[in-house]
Design a protein around this motif. Structure first.
Motif, PDB file in Angstrom:
ATOM      1  N   PRO A  18       0.752  -1.243  -0.242  1.00  0.00           N
ATOM      2  CA  PRO A  18       0.090   0.063   0.000  1.00  0.00           C
ATOM      3  C   PRO A  18       0.865   1.145   0.039  1.00  0.00           C
ATOM      4  CG  PRO A  18      -0.450  -1.042   1.939  1.00  0.00           C
ATOM      5  CD  PRO A  18       0.623  -1.945   1.185  1.00  0.00           C
ATOM      6  N   ARG A 202       1.259  25.101   0.127  1.00  0.00           N
ATOM      7  CA  ARG A 202       1.285  23.674  -0.751  1.00  0.00           C
ATOM      8  C   ARG A 202       0.990  22.472   0.399  1.00  0.00           C
ATOM      9  NH1 ARG A 202      -0.185  23.064  -4.829  1.00  0.00           N
ATOM     10  NH2 ARG A 202       0.911  21.110  -5.418  1.00  0.00           N
ATOM     11  N   ALA A 205      -2.538  21.905  -0.116  1.00  0.00           N
ATOM     12  CA  ALA A 205      -3.010  21.464  -1.435  1.00  0.00           C
ATOM     13  C   ALA A 205      -2.559  20.173  -1.901  1.00  0.00           C
ATOM     14  CB  ALA A 205      -2.662  22.363  -2.476  1.00  0.00           C
ATOM     15  N   ASN A 206      -1.161  19.828  -1.333  1.00  0.00           N
ATOM     16  CA  ASN A 206      -0.393  18.831  -1.856  1.00  0.00           C
ATOM     17  C   ASN A 206      -0.588  17.426  -0.941  1.00  0.00           C
ATOM     18  OD1 ASN A 206       1.457  16.621  -2.460  1.00  0.00           O
ATOM     19  ND2 ASN A 206       3.146  18.339  -3.063  1.00  0.00           N
ATOM     20  N   PRO A 207      -1.403  16.431  -1.333  1.00  0.00           N
ATOM     21  CA  PRO A 207      -1.612  15.286  -0.403  1.00  0.00           C
ATOM     22  C   PRO A 207      -0.444  14.535  -0.013  1.00  0.00           C
ATOM     23  CG  PRO A 207      -2.355  14.779  -2.900  1.00  0.00           C
ATOM     24  CD  PRO A 207      -1.822  16.066  -2.805  1.00  0.00           C
ATOM     25  N   ARG A 210       0.720  15.896   3.688  1.00  0.00           N
ATOM     26  CA  ARG A 210      -0.172  15.614   4.541  1.00  0.00           C
ATOM     27  C   ARG A 210       0.482  14.990   5.941  1.00  0.00           C
ATOM     28  NH1 ARG A 210      -5.136  15.543   2.053  1.00  0.00           N
ATOM     29  NH2 ARG A 210      -4.841  17.344   0.782  1.00  0.00           N
TER      30      ARG A 210
ATOM     31  N   ALA B 194      -6.121  15.254  -8.564  1.00  0.00           N
ATOM     32  CA  ALA B 194      -4.984  14.436  -8.119  1.00  0.00           C
ATOM     33  C   ALA B 194      -4.182  15.403  -7.337  1.00  0.00           C
ATOM     34  CB  ALA B 194      -4.219  13.635  -9.053  1.00  0.00           C
ATOM     35  N   GLY B 195      -4.034  17.056  -7.990  1.00  0.00           N
ATOM     36  CA  GLY B 195      -2.888  17.545  -7.295  1.00  0.00           C
ATOM     37  C   GLY B 195      -3.124  17.889  -5.907  1.00  0.00           C
ATOM     38  N   SER B 196      -4.276  17.955  -5.423  1.00  0.00           N
ATOM     39  CA  SER B 196      -4.534  18.379  -4.157  1.00  0.00           C
ATOM     40  C   SER B 196      -5.221  17.351  -3.141  1.00  0.00           C
ATOM     41  CB  SER B 196      -5.703  19.595  -4.123  1.00  0.00           C
ATOM     42  OG  SER B 196      -6.817  19.230  -4.892  1.00  0.00           O
ATOM     43  N   ARG B 197      -5.711  15.929  -3.653  1.00  0.00           N
ATOM     44  CA  ARG B 197      -6.514  15.078  -2.792  1.00  0.00           C
ATOM     45  C   ARG B 197      -5.641  13.403  -3.330  1.00  0.00           C
ATOM     46  NH1 ARG B 197      -8.341  18.995  -1.291  1.00  0.00           N
ATOM     47  NH2 ARG B 197     -10.333  19.601  -0.627  1.00  0.00           N
ATOM     48  N   THR B 198      -5.498  12.692  -2.542  1.00  0.00           N
ATOM     49  CA  THR B 198      -5.119  11.521  -2.946  1.00  0.00           C
ATOM     50  C   THR B 198      -6.458  10.748  -3.696  1.00  0.00           C
ATOM     51  OG1 THR B 198      -5.780  10.589  -0.709  1.00  0.00           O
ATOM     52  CG2 THR B 198      -3.280  10.944  -1.482  1.00  0.00           C
ATOM     53  N   ALA B 221      -7.006   2.050  -1.702  1.00  0.00           N
ATOM     54  CA  ALA B 221      -6.011   1.846  -0.400  1.00  0.00           C
ATOM     55  C   ALA B 221      -6.100   2.956   0.435  1.00  0.00           C
ATOM     56  CB  ALA B 221      -4.521   2.364  -0.847  1.00  0.00           C
ATOM     57  N   GLU B 222      -5.951   2.416   1.768  1.00  0.00           N
ATOM     58  CA  GLU B 222      -5.769   3.200   3.086  1.00  0.00           C
ATOM     59  C   GLU B 222      -5.709   4.680   2.708  1.00  0.00           C
ATOM     60  OE1 GLU B 222      -7.742   0.724   5.633  1.00  0.00           O
ATOM     61  OE2 GLU B 222      -5.981   0.179   4.216  1.00  0.00           O
ATOM     62  N   GLU B 225      -8.598   9.823  -0.377  1.00  0.00           N
ATOM     63  CA  GLU B 225      -9.521  10.669   0.148  1.00  0.00           C
ATOM     64  C   GLU B 225     -10.607  10.920  -1.197  1.00  0.00           C
ATOM     65  OE1 GLU B 225      -6.722  13.796   2.178  1.00  0.00           O
ATOM     66  OE2 GLU B 225      -6.405  13.905   0.048  1.00  0.00           O
ATOM     67  N   GLU B 365      -6.516  25.841  -8.595  1.00  0.00           N
ATOM     68  CA  GLU B 365      -5.836  24.454  -9.146  1.00  0.00           C
ATOM     69  C   GLU B 365      -6.430  23.767 -10.202  1.00  0.00           C
ATOM     70  OE1 GLU B 365      -3.592  22.950  -7.324  1.00  0.00           O
ATOM     71  OE2 GLU B 365      -4.014  20.958  -7.896  1.00  0.00           O
TER      72      GLU B 365
END
Lengths: 376, 522
Positions: A18, A202, A205-207, A210, B194-198, B221-222, B225, B365
């Motif tokens: 994963p 950023r 905004a950038n996953p 996190r 995709a740029g701001s969330r999985t 996957a875990e 989002e 975005e």
């Protein structure tokens, strides 16, 4: 003592996981499995899915077999911890869950739980020997902040690297900056920004940022230099590589440059061996050996440096590098099977984990008295 | 048994095995729906004089075998050879030995074995063996019918695992349906988010209950989002069932059209089936270019739900994409946001942008990321062939509206004095309207192109009839300039059409490949 050696051991090639680098790991795993099968070794494929489930797969699969998810040929298995632990088939309605015999697992998981110590911890508790870093070394290598601290403390040159949080009003050095995920393997999620405010923006905004981010000065004059290192059977170093960008527009060597469009890193554009002043090359070599010692390298690690051609800085360590950095061993040439044999031999000979209960002899318990009295 | 009898039984057994591979593949392509294999068998054996003669010989052989065992050899030969054109190995879609197909094959083998036992007991070996060989499609259908309930049970367990995983990972779910444009829109949404969330998107063909359950179990996957799910439907109630466990936060309807009409009966019922996706969502994104969808958007809003109207042309919509000076421009709430890369599909981009906004992606975005939208392969892409002529590739999933758009693209991209060729097997799954829609398409081709290359037999008659009426009538509707000189070429297979194009086109010419049928269609 068993008569196991690298040619008789049953080897499980562990890949997937994963992780954002799940797909790259499949490429590494299939290369390793194919090489071992080609040398007539006893090989089991163990695929770890994106959702964390385990499957036994034939070691001769192609990348395309994983395009839709878990391949058709996959059979579910489980990883059990404790005495008698290890990989076992999932019990059907008839019959018991038979164990999947594994003497050594070759860990090919990049970027996530296979490179951050969590898989290593699970394999330790399950009693499965494996290649590559132990849990602590993997965790250190995955934490860019901690790694830079250890390296700087040993007197090796590193660029300033600071933790970046939403409330940070000052970075401590001038921009422009590179913002990187604190934890994470490859170049995924790396951003170049002009100033602190943009860097902080950023974060949201950038996953990939996190779980935490580090910031360092962006130096367009620096380029990457990579070297692979192993300590078994004796400390040795690969040639030094200078990866080249596939496009001029990219500010930093991106994930796509490294991995998309080929057999993983083995086919990315590069200069190998890199054309370098001897002083730089010698500096990198001795630093790489020192880092291998500092971070307790096992298997093969790739250490990434930055250089402007005269000076150099330590950037990061990849403790489970793409393609296991097989393509770097060109001078003197080292066949992939020989690299794998050394890793498997090391896994059999050098345990990652030695739990000990010596000292817990009951003396403390005998003198303890009542628990209620302790709480009072 | 006599030697003649033994030989006949052996020959028929071999033929049965070969036919089994053929028709099991058709069953797989037709979603294991009982009855579909026999329907396709009838189509194939009525395909041409040779096929009909073969079918007659096979049947006659099976009848004659009751009296003269060797008659069954004729059956064996015909069945082993199969209907001309239907290969053992697929060109477009090879047989995949999935668990489901293995189960189906085992049950089918069981039926065949039962027939053999019956033959042995009754002593009627040769005629029964011949009858089994002839009846392979029916036996495969029967096996589909018998395994159906078991498969539904298996899927139920996948779904309960998927439900549990969805509860644990708890992503925001974007559900997309529509008669066409689903896959592109899904790709666009994933790219914008995709740029701001999985984000995880369901794989291309995993758009039914079993497929989406698998997509969740293997890909969610875990830490994911946003999950973007493509929902297809073959009948009323299916999408409502999907939404009962894969509960959408944002629902998108891209378009309605006569796709899978043969299973629905009418376009109104298709609209109702698609509208099921709006029931559970907190916000709905609807492409209002279709008046029926515009009405649906009004109804949904009247019920008190949040609706985002999008359009590939109308500036009044919340999100729209319009053609401006030399390119496509994205508008949100009336304001220009960004320019789109060439090849992006206006309506689908508008849907995706609205969905991304509903998920919470900031407008800046989105404006940044639309510049790099992926354009999917086989969705009207242009390239230059080895002969120097332009190739328009629209071979994936054709429908009447898409085919019309492709023709307009052919017209606008054709160099002056180019020879214009359209290669097509026509469109399928249009139910009672199939002949009419194909004829209409061929008539439109007559107004734009110089040559029509008809591939295969499935729609040959309708396409040629449509082309004839347009050319003969002289005035075809639609405002195109009818040359009135459309030449029609008929070929059996796709590769023959490609060879014809290579032989006849040169630099400066243009060819449109419109739709490609899987090779289990005659």
């Amino acid at each position: 003592m068993s008569a196991l050696d690298t040619t008789t051991a049953t080897v499980a090639v562990v890949f997937g996981g994963p992780s954002p680098e799940h797909d790259v790991s499949i490429l590494t795993g299939l290369q390793v499995a194919r090489t071992l099968v080609g040398a007539d070794r006893d090989v089991v494929g163990l695929y770890w899915s994106k959702t964390g489930e385990w499957f036994r797969v034939p070691p001769t699969l192609e990348a395309a077999d994983f395009l839709d998810g878990v391949p058709r040929q996959a059979e579910p298995v489980r990883l059990a911890l404790g005495t008698g632990g290890g990989f076992a088939e999932v019990a059907g309605r008839l019959g018991r869950a038979r164990p999947v015999a594994v003497d050594v697992a070759v860990n090919c998981c990049h970027g996530g739980p296979g490179e951050d110590g969590s898989l290593q911890g699970a394999l330790d508790l399950a009693g499965v020997s494996y290649t590559g870093p132990g849990a602590a070394a993997a965790a250190l290598g995955m934490d860019k902040l901690a790694f830079a601290g250890v390296v700087a403390d040993a007197g090796l040159p590193v660029l300033p690297r600071r933790l970046l949080g939403p409330a940070d009003t000052e970075v401590g050095f001038p921009g422009p900056y590179i913002v990187k995920p604190r934890f994470g393997g490859s170049s995924l999620g790396i951003d170049v920004v002009e100033d602190r405010a943009t860097a902080v923006a950023r974060l949201d905004a950038n996953p990939h940022l996190r779980r935490g981010a580090v910031v360092e000065p962006y130096r367009p004059d620096l380029y990457d230099l990579n070297i692979a290192v192993r300590v078994w059977p004796e400390p040795s170093l690969s040639a030094i590589e200078r990866p080249l960008r596939s496009t001029d527009s990219g500010e930093i060597l991106g994930y796509a440059d490294k991995y998309v469009g080929g057999e993983g890193m083995a086919s990315a554009p590069r200069q190998l061996p890199a054309d370098l002043p001897e002083a730089v090359a010698a500096g990198l070599r001795s630093a790489a050996l020192e880092i291998a010692r500092l971070t307790d390298i096992r298997g093969v690690a790739r250490i990434d440096f930055l250089s402007d051609g005269a000076g150099w800085f330590v950037n990061e360590v990849n403790t489970v590098p793409g393609s296991l950095a097989r393509y770097l061993w060109v001078d003197p040439p080292l066949a992939f099977i020989d690299l794998l044999d050394a890793m498997i031999g090391e896994a059999l000979a050098r345990p990652t984990w030695r739990p000990s209960a010596s000292g817990a002899d009951g003396a403390v318990l005998r003198s303890a008295g009542g628990i209620a009295a302790k709480l009072g | 048994m006599t030697i003649a009898g033994t030989v006949t039984v052996a020959a028929c057994s071999v033929a049965t095995a070969l036919a089994g591979i053929r028709w099991l593949r058709v069953a797989q392509r037709e979603h294991y729906i009982a009855g579909s294999v026999s329907r396709f068998a009838l189509r194939w054996w009525r395909r041409g004089p040779g096929s009909v003669a073969g079918a007659a010989a096979a049947l006659a052989g099976a009848v004659v075998a009751w009296r003269w065992p060797l008659g069954g050899l004729a059956t064996a030969v015909v069945v082993a050879a199969g209907p001309p054109g239907l290969g053992l190995r697929g060109r477009t879609s090879a047989l995949a030995w999935t668990r489901r197909l293995r189960t189906l094959a085992a049950v089918w083998v069981g039926f065949v074995a039962a027939a053999v036992v019956l033959a042995a007991v009754t002593g009627a070996g040769p005629p029964v063996a011949a009858a089994v060989a002839v009846g392979v499609p029916v036996l495969v259908d029967l096996a589909c019918a018998v395994t159906g309930p078991f498969e539904r049970l298996m899927v139920r367990s996948y779904v309960s695992r998927a439900r549990e995983r969805l509860g644990r990972v708890a992503p925001t779910v974007v559900a997309i349906t529509g008669s066409y444009g689903k896959t592109s829109t899904k790709g666009y949404v994933a790219h914008l988010v995709a740029g701001s969330r999985t984000v995880v998107a369901s794989p291309a063909s995993f758009n039914n209950r079993a497929g989406l359950a698998r997509a969740v179990n293997e890909n969610l996957a875990e830490g994911t989002e946003v999950f973007v799910a493509e929902m297809g439907t073959y009948g009323p109630g299916e999408i409502a069932e999907l939404c009962s466990w894969l509960i959408p936060d944002v629902s998108v309807i891209t378009a309605v059209g006569p796709v899978h009409l043969e299973r629905f009966g009418s376009e109104e019922r298709i609209l109702e089936a698609k509208a099921e996706i709006l029931e559970a969502a907190r916000s709905a994104v609807v492409n209002v270019d279709d008046p029926r969808l515009a009405a649906l958007a009004d109804r949904t809003e009247a019920e008190g739900r949040r609706v985002r109207r999008v359009s590939g042309s109308d500036a009044g919509a919340d999100v729209s994409v319009r053609t401006g000076d030399g390119g496509l421009i994205l508008f949100v709430d009336g304001a220009e946001v960004a320019r789109l890369p060439p090849g992006a599909q206006p309506g689908n981009v508008a849907c995706a942008v609205a969905a991304a906004l509903e998920v919470g992606v900031p407008l800046e975005e989105i404006a940044r990321r639309v510049a790099t939208l992926p354009t999917a392969p086989h969705r009207l892409t242009a390239g230059t062939g080895t002969g120097g002529f332009l190739v328009l590739d629209d071979t994936y999933n054709a429908n009447p509206a898409g085919a019309g758009a492709a023709l307009r693209a052919l017209e606008s991209m054709a160099p002056p004095s180019a020879r214009r060729v359209v290669v097509t097997p026509g469109m399928v799954e249009l139910g009672p309207r199939q002949a009419e829609e194909n004829a209409r398409f061929a008539a439109a081709v007559a107004t734009t192109a110089d040559d029509l290359v008809v591939v295969g037999r499935t729609n040959r008659r309708a396409l040629l009839a449509g082309a004839r009426t347009a050319v003969g009538g002289g005035t075809a509707g639609g405002g195109g300039t009818s040359g009135g000189t459309l030449r029609c070429v008929v070929v059996g297979r796709r590769d023959q059409a490609v060879a014809w194009v290579r032989d006849h086109l040169g630099a400066g010419d243009i060819v449109l490949y419109e739709n490609d049928l899987p090779d289990h269609y005659p």
